[in-house]
Design a protein around this motif. Sequence first.
Motif: not given
Length: 580
Positions: A340-349, A378-379, A385-401
């Motif tokens: 369930k949401p709250g403990y999601l991550g890109p490793i072990g899908l 996971f820490t 090493r632990d997960l494949p390279e992402p399918d895409l790298v993109a600017d997807i965040r809000n900037v911060v001060e």
Amino acid sequence: MKASQFFISTLKEAPADAEIVSHKLMMRAGMIKRLGAGIYNYMPMGLRVIRKVEHIIRSEMNRAGAVELLMPVVQPAELWQETGRFDKMGPELLRVKDRHGRDFIIQPTSEEVITDIARQELRSYKQLPKNFYHIQTKFRDERRPRFGVMRGREFTMKDAYSFDRDVASAGRSYENMYSAYCKVFHRLGLQYRAVAADTGAIGGDRSHEFQVIAETGEDAIVYCPTSDYAANIELAEALALLPARGAATQALTKTATPSKSTCADVAELLKLPLAQTVKSLVLATDELNEQGEVAKSQVWLLLVRGDHDLNEVKAGKIEGLKGGFRFATVGEIETHFGCKPGYLGPIGLKLPVKIVADRTVAHMADFVCGANEADFHFTGANWGRDLPEPDLVADIRNVVEGDPSPDGKGVLAIQRGIEVGHVFYLGTKYSAAMNATYLDETGKPQLMEMGCYGIGVTRILGAAIEQNHDERGIVWPDAIAPFTVVVCPIGMDRSEDVKAAATQLHQDLLDLDIDVLLDDRGERPGAMFADWELVGVPHRVVISDRGLKEGQVEYQGRRDAEATKLALADVVAHLKQRLA
């Protein structure tokens, strides 16, 4: 104008439903009266401000070569069906039927109607470029109208539309309108910023918003204090905060994080910086069959640093998400992540998903992410090493001060603003849909290149007040105040000298074409001054028997802490100097 001839209706307290400063003060100053949800009567005091705003806009539009016309509020649906917006625009578009059952709309904007005019009237390259504008009532059926004129359903807007023969010419028309808008807001006396913006539902690929600076503004404006860079938060580019990915120094470790489902809680538990965590957001896209039913869905995992927020506008520009996306359901998440949401991550899908990493996340090493198991993270996670390279790298965040400015000339700051104007380069979005063409030099038909340019006339009132007010009321800029000067005679009904001096000063100012009001109501000084401070008249002259005996009157600017004594003979010259 004499106050006894005008209509003044001030209130000591704002109605209970008034939420923000501008709404409260406009109601208290008698500028608007609520008729229905998001619908207001503009009373004489408020209408005077509107007319002054319109005059400035109209004069700068005319100076820029735009030609005024007037398009109807009620428009036939057929034009909107040509562009597809009759169905796409959603419930904000108010649809009505006439007695014959024909569909009409109450216009929120006029791209379709002006394009219809252009395709009938502009037939040759010799007639281009052309720019038409009007100032007209608009209606958008807001789900939750609020904040008075700031988010009402009925409002007044100036919208202009340019038609050009090619992209280069359209660019010149855009720059011409951009310059005209700068002049408008300068003349209005407002502190503003023109910021690069997303084109949104209107479409096109070049856009600037004109934002009035106000702490209460809904929009976040991103700018660089040491350069000319400015954009709204939706468009502002977020550079990677790490120059390159560091080497892995930690082993991947599954770490217990009982009941800690947010990045902030996990970082606090593990005594790590929040910037070392990665936030997982799960989206989904649907592929429809011919019957309009969902035939196939694709799940996407978007990763941003734990102290950053996803920018949905930027996400919507990613190939594969451009057609629209939604947040994944709990069922879809459990199927693909086994958790369930709250403990999601890109490793072990459990099932493959499309992984998009923000630029900063793509450079992170030894990061913390969900382990796809309740109460675990996971820490020491590392790309490659632990997960494949992402399918895409993109600017997807809000900037911060404090982020680096995209132009490389400093760091970014953020302030609040209220959008009151917007210029768009539309290209052929509407001319192609409606077959608006002209004949070029060779006699061949070509699609017209279009631009569209809007100013929220009535919204400017609210924005100006949000920027300019104090504990006593509104503080209007000179150019748009309902009255520029108010003459306040004390005891005018009891003193012929006061009456004569006030009447003469009133006439002298009228002769100079200064917008002056003589308060001849016979109110006590405290009540009289309170009214004009609430209404926000910028300049006040007080005439009294005591002052006249000394040959003086009292002048006070609305922003002045104290009144200034002036010789009666000098007051006109003083006002002329202040107004200059």
